[in-house]
Design an enzyme around this catalytic site. Structure first.
Site, mmCIF file in Angstrom:
data_model
loop_
_atom_site.group_PDB
_atom_site.id
_atom_site.type_symbol
_atom_site.label_atom_id
_atom_site.label_comp_id
_atom_site.label_asym_id
_atom_site.label_seq_id
_atom_site.Cartn_x
_atom_site.Cartn_y
_atom_site.Cartn_z
ATOM 1 N N GLY A 210 0.901 -1.199 -0.055
ATOM 2 C CA GLY A 210 -0.035 -0.078 0.122
ATOM 3 C C GLY A 210 0.945 1.184 0.246
ATOM 4 O O GLY A 210 0.725 2.009 -0.811
ATOM 5 N N PHE A 211 1.820 1.514 1.045
ATOM 6 C CA PHE A 211 2.513 2.413 1.047
ATOM 7 C C PHE A 211 1.819 3.806 1.225
ATOM 8 O O PHE A 211 2.558 4.934 0.786
ATOM 9 C CB PHE A 211 3.720 2.622 -0.115
ATOM 10 N N LYS B 229 7.529 1.300 19.210
ATOM 11 C CA LYS B 229 7.179 2.310 18.158
ATOM 12 C C LYS B 229 7.247 1.920 16.923
ATOM 13 O O LYS B 229 7.169 0.509 16.705
ATOM 14 C CB LYS B 229 8.405 3.760 18.435
ATOM 15 N N PRO C 124 12.203 -8.866 15.508
ATOM 16 C CA PRO C 124 13.221 -8.285 14.785
ATOM 17 C C PRO C 124 13.399 -8.926 13.306
ATOM 18 O O PRO C 124 13.998 -7.965 12.375
ATOM 19 C CB PRO C 124 14.553 -8.892 15.774
ATOM 20 N N GLY D 44 8.603 1.126 10.072
ATOM 21 C CA GLY D 44 8.391 1.161 8.798
ATOM 22 C C GLY D 44 8.727 2.441 7.574
ATOM 23 O O GLY D 44 8.889 2.221 6.570
ATOM 24 N N GLU D 45 8.758 3.609 8.325
ATOM 25 C CA GLU D 45 9.036 4.510 7.666
ATOM 26 C C GLU D 45 10.202 5.236 8.160
ATOM 27 O O GLU D 45 11.013 5.791 7.285
ATOM 28 C CB GLU D 45 7.825 5.578 7.781
ATOM 29 N N GLN E 148 11.088 -4.336 7.279
ATOM 30 C CA GLN E 148 10.499 -3.063 6.949
ATOM 31 C C GLN E 148 11.351 -2.012 6.734
ATOM 32 O O GLN E 148 11.411 -1.496 5.844
ATOM 33 C CB GLN E 148 9.687 -3.110 8.382
ATOM 34 N N ILE F 130 11.408 -3.745 19.777
ATOM 35 C CA ILE F 130 11.505 -4.177 18.577
ATOM 36 C C ILE F 130 10.705 -5.421 18.619
ATOM 37 O O ILE F 130 11.056 -6.413 19.345
ATOM 38 C CB ILE F 130 12.830 -4.487 17.778
#
Ligand code: FES
Ligand code: FES
Lengths: 212, 732
Positions: free
Chosen positions: B241-242, B688, B619, B691-692, B625, B616
């Site tokens: 999707g992004f 947290k 991992p 991915g971005e 990601q 994480i």
């Protein structure tokens, strides 16, 4: 390869059909709609091939790609449609052991062929070593390119084994090896927008090592 | 569950399942092609017809006339849906342009018709028979030109200022004033937008590919003018999707309309060549950055302005956000400048704002370090801040940027770099290394889940959360397994269904932390129900190995469920910890490139990311990601650009052949290091997002490496060889 004589459709028929279509879509629109529609009546043809070892016989609109024959007619939905234009590799299947983009080939061209899709390599209760390596190395994320990547990867190792050179091969006389550079070059027709490339190469390398 | 005080010790901290590298539980489905994506749901409803979408071939104006008779009369055609016959349609708040255009046309390839037929081939052939006459209107398509008319902020997005930026910048002994450009980009996820729609009476079900189930449900109902309860959205697997699938898009609306018109289930996938102009994209930016510093490398003034364009009512690309928080400086100015453009709708793409913003800011930091004669790692460290620079009483909940930079430099072999560019030669390659900081905020949003326990001790998680490749299935299973004290094999996870409790959804790298916290909350409730059922004190009950223990008593978990089973539902909701603390994620990207001394061909040779992003959870998938984001960063730096036809007003290279994204041959082995961190301020999971973060800064690190290799500073992305060729050093 199919034998052209096996096709119930003649080459002339295909040409006539497509000529009519061209005239309609580009020429001035003068005929009444129903007459135009008549010319567009789909041309059907039967085709037989095996899919994952199972014989299949279909009567198809000749415009049907191998990909749509698999996905929409046979409900074999492992091969994915990412672009329908030969640009992404998501539809990669094996025909007689060689990889092709199933979206770039018409189903009726595959009379007598044996087609292997991702489902033919392995299913969840019995993964092919390449599928297991993708799981282990996390060689995927969304999973949409994955069937194509795995089919390609299996074919790539066969191509290397058969001594078929690539752009990355250092010379044409020594047999190619499954190096990272060779794998990256040969896999480059399979786009992964999730960007799992680094892990995919690790997965293929592991399988190549095991086979060697 | 209200989360309003920092987390203390909780069952997640046992880390028996959470925090361990775990193969995806959906892996066997995905690797065998048996995970069901939207367009291939032959299993859900019979007698599906095929819809083929038609897009406008002008960018702005009106449809003067449209002749669909030939299409309607074509073989196999069941209906042709247009704005003229679709009935009244509203526009949902999250869409900027209408999804079915006509007579008004707002952008190129805006959908104007859907042809529904018995077969795909028939629908496609009939679509080509539709004749449209347009009345074109003039539009604005050129950001460079539109920029000249936009000098100040829009009223919705005022500038942020601190101190006296203009004065401090003018007085600074060392100054940088440079302008950077990032192009329009496309998400180009591999699965096209696709939907199957079926009506049963007035009840609509769509099997679709969407990141945000509740948004899709709300917006589809609003667009059709029907109650939300009548809409059922199902999206268990999403082929990427992004940000491109955050919103209701034309495939879903058209499928619903086609199904209503024909009385048949209808499936629609947007043809690949339609996607890039029909859907959303990341808008291009022009960014002016000014930095003033003292000779010892302290920033005294930092200014960042970003121009972007969008359709009327669209938002700016917020490329200046990170500049408000990343470096200390007493005098600051940041602001966006928004021009009206009649290109397709600009909207979120992975790390909206920060991705293009850091592509510019982190080159500027490199340029400034060069002017100062300082190492770029050291320059960044010297300007670190542990508090929000605009509000110094607001600390960061965790901020390990310096640690990321130091560890990365050590692991990457940064000390071997020549500060002087174009000094490192490896055969035909000029070799250079570059660094950039990574930064992305941690966003808190409520997320609900339901957890069921059955008499076999199986735990089922249900939430409308989506897995868009992010690994949601697995981390939610890990969370439930940890909380209920069972193995992963005892957990099933069901996602992406509007019948399930509303989750955070997937976007803005908020999915992992919020959705697992939602499952945590539901599990806390289920644990209480179990304890109560067993007559245990829930406060001291310990759940592990499928057994519940309290004092010297114990019972199998399954026993508590009994025949009817137990279920609990809850949501995580946040207090003001997000206001009191600035919550962000940090990282450092290190890149080595080779630039061909003769042809200026650029190859990325090594990549390392060090991330500090809270706990994480998995991992293995978190690393994926990050490497995936690094790969997208290579695309942004070196090849991705939607080329704008500024006369006709559309993106020219609108398919996967013309819009180049990285392929295998472009990507080297990638290294990722996660700092050992927990952030008890973020949620009970202490996690947290990553991915971005993995994308933020990558482009600049590559640009800086190219500069280090060649001495050429390119401020205009993508950095293609034509921009380098006439600036390459003499080949010795
Ligand atoms: S779907 Fe065949 S190559 Fe993309
Ligand atoms: S796994 Fe998503 S595109 Fe490859």
């Amino acid at each position: 390869m199919q034998n052209p004589g096996d096709l119930e459709l003649t080459r002339r028929g295909v040409l006539m059909g497509s000529a009519a279509a061209v005239a309609l879509t580009t020429g001035p629109f003068t005929e009444p709609a129903h007459a135009a529609a008549k010319r567009q009546e789909p041309i059907l043809s039967t085709v037989s091939f095996t899919v994952n070892g199972k014989p299949r016989r279909l009567e198809l609109d000749t415009r049907t790609t191998l990909l749509d024959a698999l996905r929409d007619h046979l409900h074999v939905t492992g091969p994915k449609k990412g672009c329908d234009h030969g640009q992404c590799g998501a539809c990669t299947v094996l025909v007689a052991g060689r990889r092709i983009n199933a979206c770039l080939t018409l189903a009726v061209m595959h009379e007598g062929d044996s087609v292997t899709t991702i489902e033919g390599l392995g299913l969840p209760d019995g993964l092919h070593p390449m599928q297991a390596a993708f799981v282990k190395h996390d060689g995927y994320q969304c999973g949409y390119c994955t069937p194509g990547q795995i089919c390609s990867a299996v074919a790539v190792l066969d191509e290397i084994k058969a001594g078929i050179p690539s752009h990355a091969s250092t010379d044409l006389t020594t047999p190619p090896q499954a190096t990272a550079a060779e794998l990256r070059e040969r896999m480059s027709g399979n786009i992964c927008r999730c960007g799992a490339y680094s892990n995919i190469v690790d997965a293929i390398t592991e399988v190549a090592g095991r086979q060697a | 569950m209200k989360f309003d005080t920092p987390a203390t010790t909780n069952p997640i901290d046992r880390l028996k399942v959470v925090g361990r590298p775990t193969s995806r539980i959906d892996g066997p489905l995905k690797t065998t092609g048996t995970a069901p994506y939207a367009y291939e749901r032959h299993d859900v409803v019979a007698n599906q017809a095929y819809g083929y979408a038609v897009g406008s071939t002008i960018a702005k104006g009106r449809i003067a006339s449209m002749d669909v008779k030939a299409a309607e009369a074509a073989p196999g055609v069941l209906a042709v849906v247009t704005a003229g016959n679709a009935g009244p349609l509203a526009k949902a708040d999250r869409n900027i342009a209408t999804l079915l255009g006509g007579p008004q046309i707002e952008h190129y390839h805006q959908a104007i018709a859907l042809v529904v037929a018995e077969s795909f081939e028939q629908a496609r052939a009939a679509a080509a028979l539709i004749r449209v006459d347009y009345t074109r209107a003039d539009g604005a398509f050129d950001l460079e030109r539109a920029r000249e008319g936009v000098t100040g902020p829009s009223k919705d997005d005022p500038d942020s200022t601190l101190g006296d930026f203009a004065g401090a910048f003018a007085a600074a002994p060392i100054q940088l004033d440079a302008t950077y450009r990032t192009p329009d980009q496309s998400h180009a996820m591999m699965e096209p937008h696709a939907t199957i729609a079926a009506w049963r009476g007035d009840q609509l079900t769509v099997w679709t590919s969407n990141q945000m189930i509740d948004w899709a449900t709300t917006d589809l109902a609003k667009t059709l003018g029907i109650p939300k309860e009548k809409v059922h959205v199902v999206s268990p697997f999403v082929g990427g999707g992004f940000g491109g699938k955050l919103f209701l898009r034309a495939d879903t609306l058209l499928a619903a309309l086609g199904a209503r018109a024909t009385g048949r289930p209808v499936k629609v996938a947007l043809p690949r060549p339609l996607i890039m102009n029909n859907t959303t994209h990341r808008p291009a930016t022009i960014q002016r950055i000014r930095i003033g510093a003292t000779p010892d490398g302290r920033i005294t003034a930092i200014g960042h302005e970003s121009w972007s364009g969008n359709l009327p009512d669209g938002k700016p690309e917020n490329a200046v956000d990170q500049t408000r928080l990343l470096y200390a400086a007493p005098n600051r100015l940041t602001g966006t400048r928004l021009a009206v453009l009649d290109l397709p709708e600009g909207n979120a793409m992975r790390a909206p704002g920060e991705a293009p913003g850091l592509m510019a800011l982190e080159i500027a930091m490199d340029e400034m370090a060069e002017k100062l004669g300082l190492d770029p790692v050291e320059f960044r460290i010297r300007n670190d801040t542990q508090v929000d620079p605009e509000k110094p009483d607001r600390p960061f909940s965790q901020r390990q940027l310096v640690e990321c930079l130091r560890l990365g430099a050590e692991r990457f072999g940064w000390s071997r770099r020549s500060a002087q560019p174009a000094r490192n030669r490896d055969g035909r390659w000029l070799v250079g290394t570059g660094v950039a900081a990574a930064f992305r905020n941690n966003l808190l949003t409520p997320s609900a889940a339901r957890v069921r326990l059955d008499k076999h001790g199986m735990v089922a998680v249900e939430t409308d959360m989506t897995d868009i490749g992010t690994g949601s299935y697995t981390i939610l299973a890990q969370t439930a397994a940890e909380m209920m004290g069972v193995g992963l094999d005892k957990v099933v996870v069901r996602l992406g269904d509007s019948k399930f409790p509303v989750s955070a959804g997937s976007g803005g790298q908020w999915g992992a932390n919020n959705s697992t916290a939602g499952v945590y909350a539901a599990c806390v409730k289920l644990r209480e129900a179990v304890a109560q059922k067993l007559g245990f004190n829930s406060a001291d009950a310990v759940f592990s190995d499928g057994v519940v223990r309290s004092g010297n008593r114990s019972a199998p978990l399954a026993q508590a469920a009994g025949d009817p089973g137990l279920a609990a539902e809850d949501a995580i909701e946040y207090g003001d910890l997000g206001k009191r603390y600035q919550q962000s994620t940090f990282g450092a990207h290190f890149v080595e490139v080779g630039v061909d001394a003769a042809t200026a061909e650029i190859r990325v040779r090594r990549m390392l990311a060090v991330c500090a992003a809270g706990r994480i959870l998995n991992p293995l998938s978190a690393r994926s990601q990050v490497i995936g984001a690094m790969t997208m960063g290579v695309g942004a730096a070196l090849m991705e650009e939607l080329a704008v036809d500024t006369r006709a007003g559309f993106f020219v290279n609108h398919d996967l052949a013309g819009y180049e994204v990285p392929v295998h041959a472009d990507i080297p082995h990638q290294e990722v290091i996660f700092l050992d961190e927990t952030d008890p301020i973020s949620s009970p999971m202490k996690a947290k997002g990553v991915g971005e973060l993995g994308l933020c800064g990558v482009g600049a690190a590559i640009a800086n490496a190219i500069h280090n290799a060649t001495g050429a500073r390119v401020r205009d992305y993508p950095i293609t060889l034509d921009k380098l060729l006439d600036r390459m050093p003499e080949v010795g």
